[in-house]
Scaffold this motif. Structure first.
Motif, PDB file in Angstrom:
ATOM      1  N   GLY A 179       0.879  -1.271   0.051  1.00  0.00           N
ATOM      2  CA  GLY A 179      -0.050   0.003   0.101  1.00  0.00           C
ATOM      3  C   GLY A 179       0.653   1.128  -0.167  1.00  0.00           C
ATOM      4  N   VAL A 180       2.045   1.038   0.833  1.00  0.00           N
ATOM      5  CA  VAL A 180       3.041   2.224   0.665  1.00  0.00           C
ATOM      6  C   VAL A 180       3.762   2.194  -0.457  1.00  0.00           C
ATOM      7  N   LEU A 181       4.109   1.242  -1.089  1.00  0.00           N
ATOM      8  CA  LEU A 181       4.649   1.168  -2.267  1.00  0.00           C
ATOM      9  C   LEU A 181       4.181   1.701  -3.374  1.00  0.00           C
ATOM     10  N   ALA A 182       2.908   1.522  -3.557  1.00  0.00           N
ATOM     11  CA  ALA A 182       1.870   2.113  -4.677  1.00  0.00           C
ATOM     12  C   ALA A 182       1.907   3.667  -4.604  1.00  0.00           C
ATOM     13  N   THR A 183       2.093   4.335  -3.465  1.00  0.00           N
ATOM     14  CA  THR A 183       2.178   5.825  -3.490  1.00  0.00           C
ATOM     15  C   THR A 183       3.569   6.392  -3.661  1.00  0.00           C
ATOM     16  N   GLU A 184       4.636   5.373  -3.224  1.00  0.00           N
ATOM     17  CA  GLU A 184       6.051   5.727  -3.474  1.00  0.00           C
ATOM     18  C   GLU A 184       6.605   5.529  -5.169  1.00  0.00           C
ATOM     19  N   CYS A 185       5.743   4.795  -5.754  1.00  0.00           N
ATOM     20  CA  CYS A 185       6.296   4.720  -7.299  1.00  0.00           C
ATOM     21  C   CYS A 185       4.930   5.329  -7.967  1.00  0.00           C
ATOM     22  N   PRO A 186       4.884   6.662  -7.979  1.00  0.00           N
ATOM     23  CA  PRO A 186       3.705   7.143  -8.731  1.00  0.00           C
ATOM     24  C   PRO A 186       3.649   6.785 -10.472  1.00  0.00           C
ATOM     25  N   GLU A 187       2.240   6.787 -10.924  1.00  0.00           N
ATOM     26  CA  GLU A 187       2.346   6.883 -12.542  1.00  0.00           C
ATOM     27  C   GLU A 187       2.853   8.013 -12.754  1.00  0.00           C
ATOM     28  N   ASP A 188       4.138   8.132 -13.411  1.00  0.00           N
ATOM     29  CA  ASP A 188       5.009   9.205 -13.762  1.00  0.00           C
ATOM     30  C   ASP A 188       4.663   9.618 -15.228  1.00  0.00           C
ATOM     31  N   HIS A 189       3.876  10.856 -15.241  1.00  0.00           N
ATOM     32  CA  HIS A 189       3.705  11.416 -16.550  1.00  0.00           C
ATOM     33  C   HIS A 189       4.806  12.289 -17.202  1.00  0.00           C
ATOM     34  N   ASP A 190       5.786  12.505 -16.438  1.00  0.00           N
ATOM     35  CA  ASP A 190       6.891  13.217 -16.819  1.00  0.00           C
ATOM     36  C   ASP A 190       7.927  12.454 -17.566  1.00  0.00           C
ATOM     37  N   ALA A 191       8.784  13.098 -18.340  1.00  0.00           N
ATOM     38  CA  ALA A 191       9.968  12.471 -19.203  1.00  0.00           C
ATOM     39  C   ALA A 191      10.857  11.802 -18.260  1.00  0.00           C
ATOM     40  N   SER A 192      11.262  10.596 -18.514  1.00  0.00           N
ATOM     41  CA  SER A 192      12.232  10.017 -17.735  1.00  0.00           C
ATOM     42  C   SER A 192      13.161   9.094 -18.509  1.00  0.00           C
ATOM     43  N   VAL A 193      14.109   8.529 -18.006  1.00  0.00           N
ATOM     44  CA  VAL A 193      15.223   7.893 -18.687  1.00  0.00           C
ATOM     45  C   VAL A 193      14.499   6.569 -18.569  1.00  0.00           C
ATOM     46  N   ILE A 194      14.494   5.945 -20.039  1.00  0.00           N
ATOM     47  CA  ILE A 194      14.186   4.496 -19.895  1.00  0.00           C
ATOM     48  C   ILE A 194      15.332   3.646 -20.577  1.00  0.00           C
ATOM     49  N   SER A 195      15.618   2.391 -19.621  1.00  0.00           N
ATOM     50  CA  SER A 195      16.812   1.839 -19.974  1.00  0.00           C
ATOM     51  C   SER A 195      16.718   0.791 -20.986  1.00  0.00           C
ATOM     52  N   PRO A 196      17.559   0.482 -21.313  1.00  0.00           N
ATOM     53  CA  PRO A 196      17.486  -0.709 -22.525  1.00  0.00           C
ATOM     54  C   PRO A 196      16.793  -2.038 -22.186  1.00  0.00           C
ATOM     55  N   ASP A 197      16.897  -2.589 -20.843  1.00  0.00           N
ATOM     56  CA  ASP A 197      16.267  -3.651 -20.333  1.00  0.00           C
ATOM     57  C   ASP A 197      14.518  -3.139 -20.135  1.00  0.00           C
ATOM     58  N   GLU A 198      14.274  -1.951 -19.849  1.00  0.00           N
ATOM     59  CA  GLU A 198      12.915  -1.499 -19.770  1.00  0.00           C
ATOM     60  C   GLU A 198      12.318  -1.450 -21.128  1.00  0.00           C
TER      61      GLU A 198
END
Length: 451
Positions: A79-98
């Motif tokens: 329940g805490v983790l769900a809020t700690e990793c929000p659905e990010d709508h801003d630009a972010s680095v996407i790794s090759p594995d991702e």
């Protein structure tokens, strides 16, 4: 301005071209030509692959989350983790594995959207005809379900005591509690769609159907697609580390989705959706052909009517569709399945019994379409493969024409039919006398006895 590349184009135009790449492999090829690119380009290509549900898709592949020093946070309260990793709508680095994970998951969700569209929106199209908004609602909910199943897998909490089980159930409620009610109803609609596919596959185990479905749901969208493709749940069940004899009623899996949703409806004082109501209404704005009727008997059917696009949904087994005593004759059955497998791109064992020969999109369409192409008696004029039929009418048609199709296919393969048996497809002797069955042709209308 051409400061960053050696190409005869401005950097802004190069940047814009890169954002239209349909997949990461294409982007990588362009990068090899010009290494000057921005983080936003990768983000734009990821959007091309996943669509507007990209924030939810990224959130799935970034679980489990980690602490600032790199430690694993997977064991923390979800329940805490769900809020700690929000659905990010801003630009972010996407790794090759991702990138690889995004592409892999997007193929699963896209395939499920096609199935949802075929079964809930338009029975005549194998590919999705959902509108942009409908597709976004479906995919956003599907990725959220995928995350939920990753947080609460089938192996989560073996041998937990009652207090620990209640704690996990509270965690599940907390994770879903983060979503607004309208989006939670959309998630419910996709969950109902998934549950329906699994229930159909478990229909033979009616006594334990609900318990089996609850466990299978923990496999998420990938598991649902697997079951749809296989038309059975058994191979998926083999992948789950679970004792199906001892733990089937283990309380941890009861109400895997329904229990936390019921808790939320109660807490929010929201009238819960009813099982008898179409949950797709929370995703779809319109349905195509909802009031259509069978082209032959005019029985109402709507989305349940059978067309060339959805024949594989029909609970039909070829060996049961043969006329008269043909379905009880070993040599005829073998000939039928040899011909069916010749029309199939799947590598099934031709010795399989008809009860194990399941239709898929690849093997069902070609042979049923070819049955419609055989020469038909005049009373069947107007029955064409481009029309919609109820199950009863399609079954009747196939029963009257499958033996004709088999005769035609065998002749095409070089077989010269011997003399017709007087009793044709109703001959009793061929059932227990293989010599008689091979000596005469029984793929014919009886000229003696009961036709």
């Amino acid at each position: 301005m051409r400061a960053l590349t050696a190409l005869p184009l401005d950097d802004d135009l190069i940047d814009r071209i890169f954002t239209f790449c349909p997949e990461f492999a294409t982007l990588h090829s362009l990068i090899l030509v010009s290494k000057a690119f921005r983080r936003s380009i990768t983000r734009a290509v990821a959007y091309n692959i996943v669509g507007p549900a990209l924030p939810q898709a990224l959130r799935v592949i970034r679980y489990p989350y980690h602490t600032a020093d790199g430690g694993d946070r997977q064991q923390d309260d979800p329940g805490v983790l769900a809020t700690e990793c929000p659905e990010d709508h801003d630009a972010s680095v996407i790794s090759p594995d991702e990138k690889k994970s995004l592409e892999r998951n997007s193929k699963t969700i896209e395939a499920l959207e096609d199935i949802f569209s075929l079964t809930q929106k338009d029975r005549t199209s194998r590919t999705s005809v959902l509108t942009t908004d409908e597709s976004w609602r479906f995919r956003r909910a599907a990725y959220r379900i995928m995350l939920y199943c990753n947080i609460f897998p089938a192996s989560h909490g073996d041998d937990l005591d009652e207090d620990s089980i209640r704690h996990v159930q509270r965690q599940r409620t907390a994770v879903l509690q983060e979503y607004p009610t309208d989006e939670l109803l959309q998630l419910y609609a996709v969950f109902r769609f998934f549950r329906g596919i699994l229930e159909d596959a478990c229909d033979e185990d009616a006594d334990n159907q609900s318990s089996i479905v609850n466990v299978l749901l923990t496999m998420g969208p990938d598991g649902v697609k697997h079951v749809w493709d296989e038309r059975t749940y058994h191979s998926l069940a083999d992948e789950i580390d679970f004792d199906w004899d001892e733990d089937l009623d283990y309380p941890l899996y009861r109400g895997y989705f329904s229990l936390p949703l019921d808790n939320i409806w109660t807490a929010r004082k929201v009238k819960p959706p009813k099982d008898e109501e179409p949950a797709s209404k929370f995703i779809l704005d319109t349905i195509i052909g909802a009031n259509d009727t069978c082209s032959q008997c005019a029985a109402p059917g709507g989305l349940s009517l059978l067309t060339e696009a959805n024949w594989r949904r029909a609970p039909l087994y070829p060996g049961h569709l043969l006329k008269g005593k043909l379905q009880q004759t070993v040599t005829i059955q073998k000939s039928l399945f040899d011909m069916l497998h010749a029309h199939s791109r799947d590598n099934h064992d031709s010795s399989d019994s008809d009860s194990r020969y399941y239709f898929t999109d690849e093997n069902c369409g070609p042979w049923i379409a070819s049955v419609f192409d055989v020469s038909k008696p005049t009373e069947w004029d107007g029955w064409t493969k481009d029309k919609s039929y109820c199950l009863t009418c399609l079954t009747n048609f196939l029963e009257e024409h499958l033996w004709r199709w088999l005769l035609q296919e065998q002749i095409k393969g070089g077989w010269s039919p011997p003399q017709n048996c007087w009793y044709g497809y109703n001959c009793r002797t061929m059932v227990h006398n293989q010599t008689h069955a091979n000596k005469l042709n029984h793929l014919c209308v009886p000229t003696r006895g009961d036709p």
